[in-house]
Design an enzyme around this catalytic site. Structure first.
Site, PDB file in Angstrom:
ATOM      1  N   LYS A 242       0.759  -1.030   0.128  1.00 35.63           N
ATOM      2  CA  LYS A 242       0.107  -0.067   0.091  1.00 35.63           C
ATOM      3  C   LYS A 242       0.748   1.338   0.081  1.00 35.63           C
ATOM      4  O   LYS A 242       1.983   1.148   0.314  1.00 35.63           O
ATOM      5  CB  LYS A 242      -0.959   0.054   0.964  1.00 35.63           C
ATOM      6  CG  LYS A 242      -0.506   0.490   2.562  1.00 35.63           C
ATOM      7  CD  LYS A 242      -1.385   0.507   3.758  1.00 35.63           C
ATOM      8  CE  LYS A 242      -0.702   1.082   4.788  1.00 35.63           C
ATOM      9  NZ  LYS A 242      -0.154   2.583   4.795  1.00 35.63           N
TER      10      LYS A 242
ATOM     11  N   ASP B 130      -1.948  -5.732   2.546  1.00 33.02           N
ATOM     12  CA  ASP B 130      -2.254  -5.081   3.693  1.00 33.02           C
ATOM     13  C   ASP B 130      -1.712  -5.786   4.876  1.00 33.02           C
ATOM     14  O   ASP B 130      -2.292  -6.800   5.440  1.00 33.02           O
ATOM     15  CB  ASP B 130      -3.626  -4.662   3.926  1.00 33.02           C
ATOM     16  CG  ASP B 130      -4.111  -3.867   5.013  1.00 33.02           C
ATOM     17  OD1 ASP B 130      -3.496  -3.555   5.504  1.00 33.02           O
ATOM     18  OD2 ASP B 130      -5.336  -3.419   4.880  1.00 33.02           O
ATOM     19  N   HIS B 131      -0.674  -5.635   5.416  1.00 30.20           N
ATOM     20  CA  HIS B 131       0.078  -6.015   6.355  1.00 30.20           C
ATOM     21  C   HIS B 131      -0.833  -6.165   7.764  1.00 30.20           C
ATOM     22  O   HIS B 131      -0.519  -7.098   8.546  1.00 30.20           O
ATOM     23  CB  HIS B 131       1.408  -5.574   7.038  1.00 30.20           C
ATOM     24  CG  HIS B 131       1.511  -4.258   7.675  1.00 30.20           C
ATOM     25  ND1 HIS B 131       1.419  -3.199   6.753  1.00 30.20           N
ATOM     26  CD2 HIS B 131       1.198  -4.097   9.048  1.00 30.20           C
ATOM     27  CE1 HIS B 131       1.441  -1.985   7.955  1.00 30.20           C
ATOM     28  NE2 HIS B 131       1.273  -2.431   9.000  1.00 30.20           N
TER      29      HIS B 131
ATOM     30  N   LYS C 271      -1.924  -9.871  10.939  1.00 29.37           N
ATOM     31  CA  LYS C 271      -2.045  -9.992  12.538  1.00 29.37           C
ATOM     32  C   LYS C 271      -3.110 -10.929  12.883  1.00 29.37           C
ATOM     33  O   LYS C 271      -3.957 -11.335  12.373  1.00 29.37           O
ATOM     34  CB  LYS C 271      -2.313  -8.531  12.962  1.00 29.37           C
ATOM     35  CG  LYS C 271      -1.579  -7.635  12.865  1.00 29.37           C
ATOM     36  CD  LYS C 271      -1.809  -6.121  13.516  1.00 29.37           C
ATOM     37  CE  LYS C 271      -0.845  -5.252  13.380  1.00 29.37           C
ATOM     38  NZ  LYS C 271       0.521  -5.442  13.770  1.00 29.37           N
TER      39      LYS C 271
ATOM     40  N   HIS D 184      -6.598  -0.285   5.858  1.00 29.12           N
ATOM     41  CA  HIS D 184      -6.552  -1.010   7.239  1.00 29.12           C
ATOM     42  C   HIS D 184      -7.895  -0.944   7.646  1.00 29.12           C
ATOM     43  O   HIS D 184      -8.671  -1.762   8.451  1.00 29.12           O
ATOM     44  CB  HIS D 184      -5.636  -0.157   8.227  1.00 29.12           C
ATOM     45  CG  HIS D 184      -4.246  -0.421   7.815  1.00 29.12           C
ATOM     46  ND1 HIS D 184      -3.552  -1.500   7.070  1.00 29.12           N
ATOM     47  CD2 HIS D 184      -3.179   0.302   8.300  1.00 29.12           C
ATOM     48  CE1 HIS D 184      -2.468  -1.300   6.838  1.00 29.12           C
ATOM     49  NE2 HIS D 184      -1.949  -0.150   7.560  1.00 29.12           N
TER      50      HIS D 184
END
Length: 502
Positions: free
Chosen positions: A159, A188-189, A193, A251
């Protein structure tokens, strides 16, 4: 017994921007963690590509030094040596489609032969978005995008994917003229999670929650991504982006869709993404007048965090002295579907806030008070479910219980689930799952073209209004606070308030 992990496909990972910050802080530690947990194939190699000239030996030394610096508690020397032996480098001018990209093609051929790797490779674009199309075009021109004989080619894009709706559409169009949608992995890191991924399991794998996950029982939803850090050394980028562009289309909207989506027919990538896309299309469009009521922006001034004085945003390096860029954004979303009608989703994100935490709060409706009229109970607290995303991943359920004694009195009780307590404290960057998924061809946690465009279509009207009417009161919140007063007013108008978890 837990299922034995599927090893990733034998492949070569080509990193554009291999000498940059993202590579050393996130990608290399993530690859190390995957190797340590035996998720990487034994036939695997890394090719770094950068603008600067250096030998493979020099790059290998840099990689080893960076792993020692950025892997907590120090890396296992055997794993570092294994990765080093599979690491290569070539550098040059990204605009030179013959020299640099010819060198890349030649090096890939040599590496696959040396390590007996099938012709599977993926290209990771850890470079500015302005280079995405240019680099992809040159790779394809040199025959590196073509899939044949059962082998694959994949392209991973960091991104931001565009800076508004028109630019996102153009970038999608440019890429899809060169490669296929199923070759594109828009990363999208945040979705790497554990707790974010667990939302799907929590909702759809537990029969006690999904029946009450709707407008009949839920009053509203709050999603917060708060950072105590400022813009650090990213002032140049951030001043042209701002909090809205940087966080909301990717995010924050990913968190909204995972929280709000209907059950998919399966966990196949497109089945999940179809349901996410439906939510994006169901979010009420912002009209110019609704932007004024449902969107808040802010910019931090000087303040104090952890007992230390910190400068105002306008005094940060590479930030314009009279910048009107927002470092805080809060929005009220309304979702026009049967499940969520009249249930507001409040989202906020910002820099230099009072604490670093990310969470999703499900606030349930109050129980009727009728039963407690003749008791000492003055009011009933609402039940609340908190999904903690960072820094400590877990889930908390708040409810009321009778306080021991001869009279009826209700006190708050918390039931806490902490990932580290139950499953051990696993060191992760958030990129491990995403890199692994790319290697096995699972695109579930990556955005599709229509998702990207739907996200930008939501925020672009807000950007248009904010660009047309520059903020006149910046800076409007002190560093170390929870943002501008208008953010509190956004909820107060509806008789609600933000839940600050710090």
């Amino acid at each position: 017994m837990p299922e034995k992990p599927q090893k990733a496909d034998p492949c070569v990972m080509v990193i554009f921007g291999a000498t940059g910050d993202l590579t050393k802080r996130k990608l290399l530690p993530a690859l190390y963690n995957l190797a340590k947990e035996d998720f990487l194939p034994h036939t695997f190699a890394i090719i770094g590509v950068g603008r600067q000239e250096m030998t493979t030996e020099e790059f290998q030394k840099m990689v080893v030094d960076e792993m020692k610096e950025f892997i907590p508690k120090g890396p296992d020397e055997k794993i570092v040596k294994w990765l080093k032996q599979r690491t290569y480098y070539t550098g040059g001018d990204f605009d030179d489609d013959k020299k640099l990209f010819g060198d890349i093609k030649k090096l890939i051929s040599e590496v696959t032969a040396e390590h007996q790797i099938p012709d599977n490779y993926f290209f990771y674009m850890a470079v500015p978005p302005s280079l995405f199309g240019n680099v992809t075009q040159k790779l394809v021109k040199n025959g590196l995008g073509r899939e044949e004989n059962g082998n694959w080619r994949r392209f991973v894009y960091e991104k931001p994917f565009g800076h508004d709706l028109d630019s996102a559409k153009k970038l999608n169009s440019d890429l899809l003229r060169l490669i296929k949608e199923d070759q594109i992995y828009r990363i999208d890191h945040y979705l790497g999670k554990e707790t974010v991924q667990n939302i799907l399991v929590f909702r759809f794998g537990n029969s006690i929650f999904e029946p009450i996950w709707n407008r009949n029982y839920i009053d509203h939803v709050q999603i917060t991504v708060a950072e105590s850090l400022g813009v650090e050394q990213r002032g140049g980028y951030y001043d042209s982006a701002g909090a809205l562009r940087d966080m909301i289309p990717n995010h924050m909207l990913q968190l909204v869709t995972l929280t709000a989506m209907e059950p998919p027919v399966s966990f196949e990538a497109d089945a999940v993404r179809d349901e996410q896309t439906k939510i994006l299309h169901a979010i009420q469009a912002f009209q110019p007048e609704s932007v004024l009521d449902h969107a808040v922006r802010g910019q931090y001034g000087a303040g104090e965090i952890d007992g230390k004085k910190v400068p105002a945003y306008r005094d940060e390096p590479d930030v314009a002295p009279h910048s009107n860029t927002e470092t805080f954004a809060a929005l009220k979303f309304l979702i026009d579907n049967w499940r969520w009608a009249d249930v507001p989703f409040y989202v906020r994100t910002g820099k230099r806030l009072a604490d670093r935490h990310s969470s999703i709060i499900i606030e349930f409706k109050k129980a009727p008070f009728i039963l407690f009229r003749e008791t000492g109970v003055e009011r009933l607290r609402t039940n609340r479910l908190v999904i903690h995303i960072q820094p400590d991943e877990g889930i908390t359920l708040h409810f009321g219980a009778k306080i021991p004694g001869p009279i009826v009195n209700v006190g708050p009780v918390d039931m806490d689930f902490d990932y580290a307590d139950y499953f051990g404290d696993q060191v992760a960057t958030g990129y491990e799952r995403l890199l692994y998924d790319c290697m096995i061809g699972d695109a579930t946690l990556f955005q599709r073209a229509d998702m990207v465009e739907a996200g930008w279509s939501i925020v672009t009207p807000i950007l248009d209004v904010w660009n047309a009417i520059p903020a006149r009161d910046f800076p409007d919140y002190a560093a170390g606070s929870w943002g501008p007063e208008e953010s509190d007013v956004l909820l107060a108008r509806d008789g609600r308030e933000w839940k600050n978890l710090a």
